[in-house]
Design a protein around this motif. Sequence first.
Motif, PDB file in Angstrom:
ATOM      1  N   MET A 231       0.834  -1.211   0.000  1.00 32.42           N
ATOM      2  CA  MET A 231       0.000   0.000   0.000  1.00 32.42           C
ATOM      3  C   MET A 231       0.865   1.256   0.000  1.00 32.42           C
ATOM      4  SD  MET A 231      -2.996  -1.015   2.727  1.00 32.42           S
ATOM      5  CE  MET A 231      -3.777   0.588   2.523  1.00 32.42           C
ATOM      6  N   MET A 232       1.903   1.256   0.791  1.00 30.71           N
ATOM      7  CA  MET A 232       2.768   2.430   0.874  1.00 30.71           C
ATOM      8  C   MET A 232       3.538   2.659  -0.421  1.00 30.71           C
ATOM      9  SD  MET A 232       4.051   1.795   4.773  1.00 30.71           S
ATOM     10  CE  MET A 232       2.875   1.903   6.129  1.00 30.71           C
ATOM     11  N   LEU A 233       3.921   1.569  -1.089  1.00 29.57           N
ATOM     12  CA  LEU A 233       4.588   1.724  -2.387  1.00 29.57           C
ATOM     13  C   LEU A 233       3.652   2.334  -3.419  1.00 29.57           C
ATOM     14  CD1 LEU A 233       6.657  -1.596  -2.687  1.00 29.57           C
ATOM     15  CD2 LEU A 233       7.543   0.720  -2.442  1.00 29.57           C
ATOM     16  N   GLN A 234       2.367   1.952  -3.365  1.00 26.80           N
ATOM     17  CA  GLN A 234       1.395   2.537  -4.286  1.00 26.80           C
ATOM     18  C   GLN A 234       1.237   4.033  -4.061  1.00 26.80           C
ATOM     19  OE1 GLN A 234      -2.191   0.268  -3.796  1.00 26.80           O
ATOM     20  NE2 GLN A 234      -1.453  -1.460  -5.000  1.00 26.80           N
ATOM     21  N   HIS A 235       1.387   4.468  -2.803  1.00 26.26           N
ATOM     22  CA  HIS A 235       1.246   5.890  -2.474  1.00 26.26           C
ATOM     23  C   HIS A 235       2.593   6.613  -2.475  1.00 26.26           C
ATOM     24  CE1 HIS A 235      -2.617   4.297  -1.000  1.00 26.26           C
ATOM     25  NE2 HIS A 235      -3.075   5.513  -1.200  1.00 26.26           N
ATOM     26  N   LYS A 236       3.642   5.963  -2.988  1.00 24.84           N
ATOM     27  CA  LYS A 236       4.972   6.564  -3.141  1.00 24.84           C
ATOM     28  C   LYS A 236       5.616   6.926  -1.803  1.00 24.84           C
ATOM     29  CE  LYS A 236       4.198   6.431  -7.570  1.00 24.84           C
ATOM     30  NZ  LYS A 236       4.814   5.371  -8.394  1.00 24.84           N
ATOM     31  N   ASP A 237       5.186   6.289  -0.729  1.00 21.15           N
ATOM     32  CA  ASP A 237       5.813   6.512   0.579  1.00 21.15           C
ATOM     33  C   ASP A 237       6.919   5.472   0.746  1.00 21.15           C
ATOM     34  OD1 ASP A 237       6.489   7.173   3.122  1.00 21.15           O
ATOM     35  OD2 ASP A 237       4.489   6.932   3.997  1.00 21.15           O
ATOM     36  N   ARG A 244       8.597  -1.337   6.568  1.00 21.21           N
ATOM     37  CA  ARG A 244       7.719  -2.497   6.655  1.00 21.21           C
ATOM     38  C   ARG A 244       8.329  -3.721   5.987  1.00 21.21           C
ATOM     39  NH1 ARG A 244       4.599  -1.614  10.852  1.00 21.21           N
ATOM     40  NH2 ARG A 244       3.362   0.295  10.670  1.00 21.21           N
ATOM     41  N   LEU A 245       9.006  -3.501   4.865  1.00 25.96           N
ATOM     42  CA  LEU A 245       9.614  -4.630   4.166  1.00 25.96           C
ATOM     43  C   LEU A 245      10.764  -5.230   4.975  1.00 25.96           C
ATOM     44  CD1 LEU A 245       9.587  -3.194   0.549  1.00 25.96           C
ATOM     45  CD2 LEU A 245       8.347  -5.200   1.339  1.00 25.96           C
ATOM     46  N   ALA A 250      12.650  -9.693   8.276  1.00 21.81           N
ATOM     47  CA  ALA A 250      13.153 -10.192   9.563  1.00 21.81           C
ATOM     48  C   ALA A 250      12.337 -11.387  10.038  1.00 21.81           C
ATOM     49  CB  ALA A 250      13.108  -9.075  10.599  1.00 21.81           C
ATOM     50  N   ALA A 251      11.022 -11.366   9.743  1.00 22.92           N
ATOM     51  CA  ALA A 251      10.166 -12.481  10.151  1.00 22.92           C
ATOM     52  C   ALA A 251      10.263 -13.661   9.194  1.00 22.92           C
ATOM     53  CB  ALA A 251       8.713 -12.010  10.242  1.00 22.92           C
ATOM     54  N   HIS A 252      10.532 -13.382   7.911  1.00 20.67           N
ATOM     55  CA  HIS A 252      10.554 -14.448   6.902  1.00 20.67           C
ATOM     56  C   HIS A 252      11.690 -14.150   5.930  1.00 20.67           C
ATOM     57  CE1 HIS A 252       9.486 -17.541   4.262  1.00 20.67           C
ATOM     58  NE2 HIS A 252       8.166 -17.416   4.247  1.00 20.67           N
ATOM     59  N   PRO A 253      12.932 -14.503   6.273  1.00 18.82           N
ATOM     60  CA  PRO A 253      14.086 -14.084   5.460  1.00 18.82           C
ATOM     61  C   PRO A 253      14.098 -14.627   4.046  1.00 18.82           C
ATOM     62  CG  PRO A 253      14.766 -14.852   7.638  1.00 18.82           C
ATOM     63  CD  PRO A 253      13.337 -15.233   7.480  1.00 18.82           C
ATOM     64  N   THR A 254      13.383 -15.708   3.773  1.00 22.33           N
ATOM     65  CA  THR A 254      13.422 -16.312   2.435  1.00 22.33           C
ATOM     66  C   THR A 254      12.216 -15.935   1.581  1.00 22.33           C
ATOM     67  OG1 THR A 254      12.338 -18.318   3.270  1.00 22.33           O
ATOM     68  CG2 THR A 254      14.755 -18.267   3.283  1.00 22.33           C
ATOM     69  N   CYS A 255      11.440 -14.944   2.008  1.00 23.72           N
ATOM     70  CA  CYS A 255      10.239 -14.563   1.254  1.00 23.72           C
ATOM     71  C   CYS A 255      10.639 -13.867  -0.049  1.00 23.72           C
ATOM     72  CB  CYS A 255       9.351 -13.658   2.101  1.00 23.72           C
ATOM     73  SG  CYS A 255       7.887 -13.075   1.233  1.00 23.72           S
ATOM     74  N   VAL A 256      10.229 -14.427  -1.157  1.00 23.97           N
ATOM     75  CA  VAL A 256      10.601 -13.871  -2.461  1.00 23.97           C
ATOM     76  C   VAL A 256       9.922 -12.524  -2.691  1.00 23.97           C
ATOM     77  CG1 VAL A 256      10.529 -14.277  -4.943  1.00 23.97           C
ATOM     78  CG2 VAL A 256      10.965 -16.179  -3.389  1.00 23.97           C
ATOM     79  N   ASN A 261       9.889  -6.682  -3.626  1.00 19.76           N
ATOM     80  CA  ASN A 261       9.359  -5.354  -3.333  1.00 19.76           C
ATOM     81  C   ASN A 261      10.418  -4.443  -2.724  1.00 19.76           C
ATOM     82  OD1 ASN A 261       6.830  -5.977  -4.286  1.00 19.76           O
ATOM     83  ND2 ASN A 261       6.049  -6.630  -2.313  1.00 19.76           N
ATOM     84  N   LEU A 262      11.285  -5.010  -1.881  1.00 22.33           N
ATOM     85  CA  LEU A 262      12.373  -4.209  -1.324  1.00 22.33           C
ATOM     86  C   LEU A 262      13.310  -3.742  -2.433  1.00 22.33           C
ATOM     87  CD1 LEU A 262      13.795  -3.073   1.160  1.00 22.33           C
ATOM     88  CD2 LEU A 262      14.979  -5.254   1.408  1.00 22.33           C
ATOM     89  N   GLY A 263      13.601  -4.614  -3.376  1.00 20.74           N
ATOM     90  CA  GLY A 263      14.454  -4.221  -4.496  1.00 20.74           C
ATOM     91  C   GLY A 263      13.841  -3.121  -5.339  1.00 20.74           C
TER      92      GLY A 263
END
Length: 445
Positions: A231-237, A244-245, A250-256, A261-263
Motif C-alpha cells: 500500500m505504501m509503495l502505491q502511495h509513493k511513501d 515495513r519490508l 526479519a520475520a521471513h528471510p526467504t520470502c521472495v 518489493n524491497l528491491g
Amino acid sequence: MRKFSLTDNSSENVLDRGSRNWLLHARYVRGEHSLCLDLADELLKQNDNKHRYAQYIKGSVLADAGRIQEALEKFHSCLRLQPQDPEPLKQVAKCLFRQGRFQLALEAYLEADKITKHPDADIYCALAECSWNLGDILHGVEWARSAVQAGGGERAGALLARLLLASNNINGALAAYDEALASHACGAETLAAAGALRLRAGDPRRAFQLLGAALAQQPSQHTAALALAAMMLQHKDLDAALARLKTALAAHPTCVASHVNLGLALLAKKKFVAALTCLQRAVWAAPLSSRASHDLGLALLICRRNTSAFCRLATAAALEPSQPYTVLLIAIALERLEDNRCDAAYVRSAKLAPDDPLIRLNLAGRHARAGRLEKAFEEATVTADLLQRAEKPDAHLASSLASLMAILKDAGEDLSQPASKSVETPLPAIEDSIITKNEMAPDEV
C-alpha cells in the motif's frame, strides 16, 4: 490436549482410587515428555497393555515428536480397547492427514463423525481441509459452513473464507471474514488475511485498519507487513514501505515477494546496487519465478546492463510466455544491443496486449526510430484512441505521445485533421519525457 472419554465402569476411571491419569495428563501438557513416556510405560506394564489413557498419551507424545507411524499404532490400540470412542479415531485421522493420506484421513474423520454424539466443529474443520487437499472445494465449503454453525470459532470462519476465496467467490470470502471478525476475537493471522483480501478488493481504508490491528497484535506478522508495504509503495511513501519490508524480511528471510518489493523500492530511491542485490536474492530463492526474473531484468535494463537484462528477461519469458511487458522489455534490450530481432519482439508484445497504450506507444516509437514514419503514425493514432477511451488517461503516456506526434510532424509526415484531434493538448507533460526531439529512446515499463 483434547478430551478423552472413559466409561463409568472402567478400571481406569480418573476418579478411581490410586489412578495416576491426572499425573500422566499433567506431565504431557507441561511438556515433560520423557517423564510422561516413563509413566505411560509403567502403567501399561501394570495393566497388561490395556491402559487406554496411557496408550493415548503415548501416541500423542510420539505424534508431537514426528514419529507418526508409531503414534498410529498406539491410537489403533486405543480403538481396539474401546471402538466407540471418537477421540482416538480423530487422532488416527490427524496422523493420516500429516502423512498426506488425505482420502484415508477423510474416511476416518467421517467415521468419527458417525460415532460422535454431538456436532464437533473440529471434525468438520478437518473434513473441510481434507476436501480442500483432495480438490473438492464445494464439499469443503459445505463442511466449513457446518463447522461455523457448530461453533468452530475463528478457525472455522477463516477456513470458510479461504475456501470461498479458492473458489473465486471474493464477496463470500469477505463476508465470511467480516462475520468471523465480528463474532470472535481473531488473531493476527486472520486479521492479516482479511486485510490483504480487503486490499485486493479495492477497500484500502478497511485494509489499513485490519493490517494495522494485525501488526499491533504481532509486530513481526509477515503477511500484514508485506501488504502494508505494498500500500505504501502505491502511495509513493518509500521510506515507510522500506521499514515495513525490513520487518517482513526479519520475520521471513526467504520470502521472495519481500525481496522483490524491497528491491523495487530501493530502485525507486535510485539505490541501484542495493536494489540489484535484493532482486538477485529473490532470483536465487525462487529460480522458477517469472516475476523475480522479470523485475531483475527491469532493474538491469534501467542500469544499462543490457546483455544481462536480456538473459534475465528471456528466462522470465520462457517461464511465462504470455506476459506482454516481459516481451516488451526484451524488445527494448534487443534494440539497445542493435539486434534486428527487436522488431519481432515489439510486434509480439503488441499481439499479446493489443489494447495496452504503453505497448502500442513503444511500437510507434520503434517504427519512428527505424524510419518507418507511416507505420509510426498509425500506431500513434491507435495509442491516442486507446488513451481517449480510458477513464483516467495516463499523463506520462499522453505527454510522450504528444512528443512523438510533434517529431513526426517535424519529420515531414502529413498528419490529417482527425489525427490532430486524437491528441488532447491539455494533458500535462512530464519533465523527463521518454521520447525527445534529439534522441528517440525506447520507453521503459
